[in-house]
Design a protein around this motif. Structure first.
Motif, PDB file in Angstrom:
ATOM      1  N   GLY A  29       0.774  -1.213  -0.007  1.00  0.00           N
ATOM      2  CA  GLY A  29      -0.029  -0.049  -0.012  1.00  0.00           C
ATOM      3  C   GLY A  29       1.043   1.050   0.007  1.00  0.00           C
ATOM      4  O   GLY A  29       0.330   2.284  -0.652  1.00  0.00           O
ATOM      5  N   TYR A  30       1.796   1.442   1.088  1.00  0.00           N
ATOM      6  CA  TYR A  30       2.666   2.631   1.071  1.00  0.00           C
ATOM      7  C   TYR A  30       3.398   2.735  -0.359  1.00  0.00           C
ATOM      8  O   TYR A  30       3.231   3.913  -0.813  1.00  0.00           O
ATOM      9  CB  TYR A  30       3.873   2.232   1.923  1.00  0.00           C
ATOM     10  CG  TYR A  30       4.542   3.461   2.442  1.00  0.00           C
ATOM     11  CD1 TYR A  30       3.993   4.492   3.498  1.00  0.00           C
ATOM     12  CD2 TYR A  30       5.555   3.805   1.800  1.00  0.00           C
ATOM     13  CE1 TYR A  30       4.726   5.715   3.958  1.00  0.00           C
ATOM     14  CE2 TYR A  30       6.463   5.111   2.049  1.00  0.00           C
ATOM     15  CZ  TYR A  30       6.027   5.828   3.100  1.00  0.00           C
ATOM     16  OH  TYR A  30       6.789   7.084   3.472  1.00  0.00           O
ATOM     17  N   ILE A  33       0.686   4.302  -2.962  1.00  0.00           N
ATOM     18  CA  ILE A  33       0.302   5.647  -2.661  1.00  0.00           C
ATOM     19  C   ILE A  33       1.715   6.686  -3.465  1.00  0.00           C
ATOM     20  O   ILE A  33       1.314   7.443  -4.137  1.00  0.00           O
ATOM     21  CB  ILE A  33       0.149   5.950  -1.407  1.00  0.00           C
ATOM     22  CG1 ILE A  33      -0.973   5.473  -0.871  1.00  0.00           C
ATOM     23  CG2 ILE A  33      -0.019   7.395  -1.075  1.00  0.00           C
ATOM     24  CD1 ILE A  33      -1.630   5.425   0.592  1.00  0.00           C
ATOM     25  N   GLU A  37       0.981   8.700  -6.924  1.00  0.00           N
ATOM     26  CA  GLU A  37       1.197  10.072  -6.725  1.00  0.00           C
ATOM     27  C   GLU A  37       2.376  10.731  -7.827  1.00  0.00           C
ATOM     28  O   GLU A  37       2.265  11.697  -8.216  1.00  0.00           O
ATOM     29  CB  GLU A  37       1.960  10.765  -5.392  1.00  0.00           C
ATOM     30  CG  GLU A  37       1.730  11.996  -5.063  1.00  0.00           C
ATOM     31  CD  GLU A  37       1.842  12.606  -3.458  1.00  0.00           C
ATOM     32  OE1 GLU A  37       2.149  11.336  -2.760  1.00  0.00           O
ATOM     33  OE2 GLU A  37       1.419  13.368  -3.292  1.00  0.00           O
ATOM     34  N   LEU A  44      -3.411   9.756  -2.868  1.00  0.00           N
ATOM     35  CA  LEU A  44      -4.554   8.797  -2.375  1.00  0.00           C
ATOM     36  C   LEU A  44      -4.450   8.995  -1.055  1.00  0.00           C
ATOM     37  O   LEU A  44      -3.283   8.789  -0.485  1.00  0.00           O
ATOM     38  CB  LEU A  44      -4.482   7.427  -3.124  1.00  0.00           C
ATOM     39  CG  LEU A  44      -4.527   7.284  -4.577  1.00  0.00           C
ATOM     40  CD1 LEU A  44      -4.633   5.844  -4.897  1.00  0.00           C
ATOM     41  CD2 LEU A  44      -6.304   7.768  -4.974  1.00  0.00           C
ATOM     42  N   GLU A  45      -5.367   8.832  -0.217  1.00  0.00           N
ATOM     43  CA  GLU A  45      -5.676   8.301   1.178  1.00  0.00           C
ATOM     44  C   GLU A  45      -5.945   7.207   1.443  1.00  0.00           C
ATOM     45  O   GLU A  45      -6.568   6.443   0.494  1.00  0.00           O
ATOM     46  CB  GLU A  45      -6.629   9.420   1.696  1.00  0.00           C
ATOM     47  CG  GLU A  45      -6.552  10.782   1.544  1.00  0.00           C
ATOM     48  CD  GLU A  45      -5.396  11.301   2.790  1.00  0.00           C
ATOM     49  OE1 GLU A  45      -4.861  10.569   3.400  1.00  0.00           O
ATOM     50  OE2 GLU A  45      -4.847  12.520   2.482  1.00  0.00           O
ATOM     51  N   PRO A  46      -5.464   6.518   2.654  1.00  0.00           N
ATOM     52  CA  PRO A  46      -5.627   4.996   2.666  1.00  0.00           C
ATOM     53  C   PRO A  46      -6.986   4.671   2.696  1.00  0.00           C
ATOM     54  O   PRO A  46      -7.291   3.470   2.041  1.00  0.00           O
ATOM     55  CB  PRO A  46      -5.094   4.930   4.372  1.00  0.00           C
ATOM     56  CG  PRO A  46      -4.270   6.199   4.326  1.00  0.00           C
ATOM     57  CD  PRO A  46      -4.905   7.591   3.980  1.00  0.00           C
ATOM     58  N   TYR A  50      -7.711   1.699   0.010  1.00  0.00           N
ATOM     59  CA  TYR A  50      -8.118   0.055   0.490  1.00  0.00           C
ATOM     60  C   TYR A  50      -9.625  -0.096  -0.017  1.00  0.00           C
ATOM     61  O   TYR A  50     -10.033  -1.346  -0.230  1.00  0.00           O
ATOM     62  CB  TYR A  50      -7.842  -0.106   1.877  1.00  0.00           C
ATOM     63  CG  TYR A  50      -6.534  -0.447   2.125  1.00  0.00           C
ATOM     64  CD1 TYR A  50      -6.036  -1.723   2.071  1.00  0.00           C
ATOM     65  CD2 TYR A  50      -5.567   0.730   2.240  1.00  0.00           C
ATOM     66  CE1 TYR A  50      -4.669  -2.119   2.069  1.00  0.00           C
ATOM     67  CE2 TYR A  50      -4.327   0.328   2.120  1.00  0.00           C
ATOM     68  CZ  TYR A  50      -3.761  -1.137   2.145  1.00  0.00           C
ATOM     69  OH  TYR A  50      -2.360  -1.683   2.275  1.00  0.00           O
ATOM     70  N   ARG A  71       5.171  -5.502   5.190  1.00  0.00           N
ATOM     71  CA  ARG A  71       4.074  -5.233   4.676  1.00  0.00           C
ATOM     72  C   ARG A  71       3.830  -6.058   3.653  1.00  0.00           C
ATOM     73  O   ARG A  71       4.333  -6.815   2.882  1.00  0.00           O
ATOM     74  CB  ARG A  71       4.514  -3.870   4.236  1.00  0.00           C
ATOM     75  CG  ARG A  71       4.609  -2.877   4.992  1.00  0.00           C
ATOM     76  CD  ARG A  71       5.235  -1.503   4.380  1.00  0.00           C
ATOM     77  NE  ARG A  71       5.279  -0.411   5.351  1.00  0.00           N
ATOM     78  CZ  ARG A  71       6.022   0.482   5.285  1.00  0.00           C
ATOM     79  NH1 ARG A  71       6.801   0.806   4.450  1.00  0.00           N
ATOM     80  NH2 ARG A  71       5.682   1.530   6.117  1.00  0.00           N
ATOM     81  N   LYS A  72       2.385  -6.250   3.425  1.00  0.00           N
ATOM     82  CA  LYS A  72       1.668  -7.179   2.421  1.00  0.00           C
ATOM     83  C   LYS A  72       1.697  -6.834   0.878  1.00  0.00           C
ATOM     84  O   LYS A  72       0.967  -5.597   0.782  1.00  0.00           O
ATOM     85  CB  LYS A  72       0.463  -7.749   2.814  1.00  0.00           C
ATOM     86  CG  LYS A  72      -0.157  -8.745   2.225  1.00  0.00           C
ATOM     87  CD  LYS A  72      -1.546  -9.000   2.298  1.00  0.00           C
ATOM     88  CE  LYS A  72      -1.745  -9.735   3.789  1.00  0.00           C
ATOM     89  NZ  LYS A  72      -3.239  -9.890   4.057  1.00  0.00           N
ATOM     90  N   TYR A  74       0.611  -6.500  -3.159  1.00  0.00           N
ATOM     91  CA  TYR A  74      -0.457  -6.906  -4.051  1.00  0.00           C
ATOM     92  C   TYR A  74       0.269  -7.088  -5.430  1.00  0.00           C
ATOM     93  O   TYR A  74       0.996  -6.516  -5.871  1.00  0.00           O
ATOM     94  CB  TYR A  74      -1.399  -6.100  -3.998  1.00  0.00           C
ATOM     95  CG  TYR A  74      -2.218  -5.985  -2.858  1.00  0.00           C
ATOM     96  CD1 TYR A  74      -3.235  -6.878  -2.405  1.00  0.00           C
ATOM     97  CD2 TYR A  74      -1.773  -5.043  -1.462  1.00  0.00           C
ATOM     98  CE1 TYR A  74      -4.150  -6.887  -1.126  1.00  0.00           C
ATOM     99  CE2 TYR A  74      -2.364  -5.141  -0.419  1.00  0.00           C
ATOM    100  CZ  TYR A  74      -3.483  -5.975  -0.354  1.00  0.00           C
ATOM    101  OH  TYR A  74      -4.268  -5.977   1.045  1.00  0.00           O
TER     102      TYR A  74
END
Lengths: 107, 304
Positions: A29-30, A33, A37, A44-46, A50, A71-72, A74
């Motif tokens: 996720g981190y 984002i 950007e 994007l906000e979390p 998600y 961290r997972k 994707y």
């Protein structure tokens, strides 16, 4: 922006950005984002990210990868890649139509 | 606002997400909240995300269907029904004026009122009949070798639970009978017609634990199913009675206040829904297939 996919609702645009981000390789996720950007200028906000990840995972367009670190990450699936191609083709048609019409307006 | 406070608020907002979502994504999002700058819009975005996750809960990977405890739903239903009954539907002036208007149509109003009253009373009687069906089966349960011991234990649980609910059942019956016999202020023909709709479903809900317990024993399960069928007929009669009430109120609608009509409509929906829920719960727990007892051998019935 891309044609709205009914199941993705207001997350259609965010989902497209996520698919583009994951098309070059798996990300958590981190990093998603930051990448989004960087290439689109969209911050994007979390909660939004998600919301889109949940829908993409439910549709089978992305999947979680067993994490090697905390961290997972994707990754995009084959179905997700096909969906992305279709969305990008739609965007190209929209872009071409827009360019043509702008040209007529200035002629 | 200070970043630390916003971060704490964002962390708190995460607890508003559904449990399945938190199990799946909670740690990742908490990590993002810790690692990235948190602004007011981050908190607002997370709050909107929580609402979205609840609205689309079925989309969360691995989410199980949301199940509200049946007991909680029925208790809330009983409270809701009685709140709608008084002061909502038990508006003597409203009941009187709507009835007077409906009665102008002639004998049809009387017939509808009688139909609703009889249907509600029959539904209540059928609900009580289901108790008798269970009672007979519980008495005979101990004699049913080779499952007698287990059936006796279940039977005892049915009796103990029955003793616990007998007082509330008697209370509901007394209130219902008292209102029907015009104890206190007379409700008039329309009041008499609607009363059952507010008291029969609570009666059914109070009876419900008994067939549900009985359904856990293979020996008592057929009796639980029979009780379920009686409760189903009671639920159907309750719904038919409400149809009669609806026609009656439509006939006197010109004199009905919006508050009265709303209370009555909400009461009808709640009443029909509760009765259906009770009947469905019993039928689902007590399956149609009768218990398959072992073949009889030369040495008597074979043990399991």
């Amino acid at each position: 922006m891309a044609r709205r996919t009914p199941e993705l609702g207001r997350f259609t645009d965010v989902a497209l950005l996520v698919l583009i981000s994951l098309a070059e390789g798996q990300k958590h996720g981190y990093r998603m984002i930051s990448d989004i950007e960087e290439f689109s200028g969209t911050s994007l906000e979390p909660g939004t990210l998600y919301g889109a990840l949940m829908r993409l995972e439910e549709r089978g367009w992305i999947e979680a990868v067993q994490p090697a670190e905390r961290r997972k990450p994707y990754r995009i699936t084959d179905g997700g890649r096909d969906a992305l191609r279709e969305q990008l083709a739609t965007l190209r048609r929209i872009e071409q139509a827009g360019v043509r019409r702008v040209a007529w307006g200035t002629a | 606002m200070r970043a630390g406070v916003l971060r704490a608020v964002a962390g708190a907002v995460l607890s508003l997400y559904p449990k399945a979502w938190r199990e799946r994504y909670g740690e990742e999002v908490a990590d993002l909240v810790t690692a990235r700058p948190v602004r007011l819009r981050t908190v607002a975005d997370l709050a909107a995300g929580a609402g979205d996750a609840w609205l689309h809960r079925r989309r969360i990977p691995g989410a199980r269907p949301l199940r509200l405890p049946l007991a909680a739903v029925l208790v809330a239903g009983i409270y809701g029904l009685w709140l709608l009954w008084s002061p909502g539907a038990r508006d003597l002036a409203g009941l009187g004026s709507v009835w007077d208007e409906a009665a102008r149509a002639g004998s049809l109003a009387d017939e509808l009122s009688g139909t609703a009253t009889t249907m509600f009373a029959s539904a209540g009687a059928l609900a009580l009949l289901s108790l008798a069906q269970l009672g007979t089966a519980v008495r005979a349960a101990g004699k049913h070798a080779p499952l007698g011991a287990a059936a006796r234990t279940t039977g005892r649980r049915v009796v103990v639970t029955g003793l616990a609910v007998v007082l509330p059942i008697m209370l509901v019956l007394t209130m219902y009978a008292g209102l029907m016999l015009d104890a206190g202020e007379p409700l008039g023909p329309l009041g008499g017609a609607i009363t059952g709709g507010f008291f029969v479903p609570p009666l059914m809900a109070l009876i419900l634990p008994l067939p549900l317990i009985a359904a856990t024993s293979p020996v008592l399960s057929p009796a639980a199913r029979a009780a379920g069928k009686s409760l189903t007929v009671a639920a159907v009669l309750n719904a038919i009675a409400w149809l009669a009430v609806a026609v009656l109120v439509a006939m006197g609608l010109r004199e009905a206040s919006p508050w009265f009509v709303t209370s009555l409509a909400a009461g009808a929906v709640l009443s029909v829904g509760m009765a259906a829920l009770v009947a469905r719960a019993v039928l689902r727990r007590a399956p149609e297939d009768p218990v398959m007892l072992p073949e009889r051998t030369q040495l008597g019935r074979a043990p399991f």
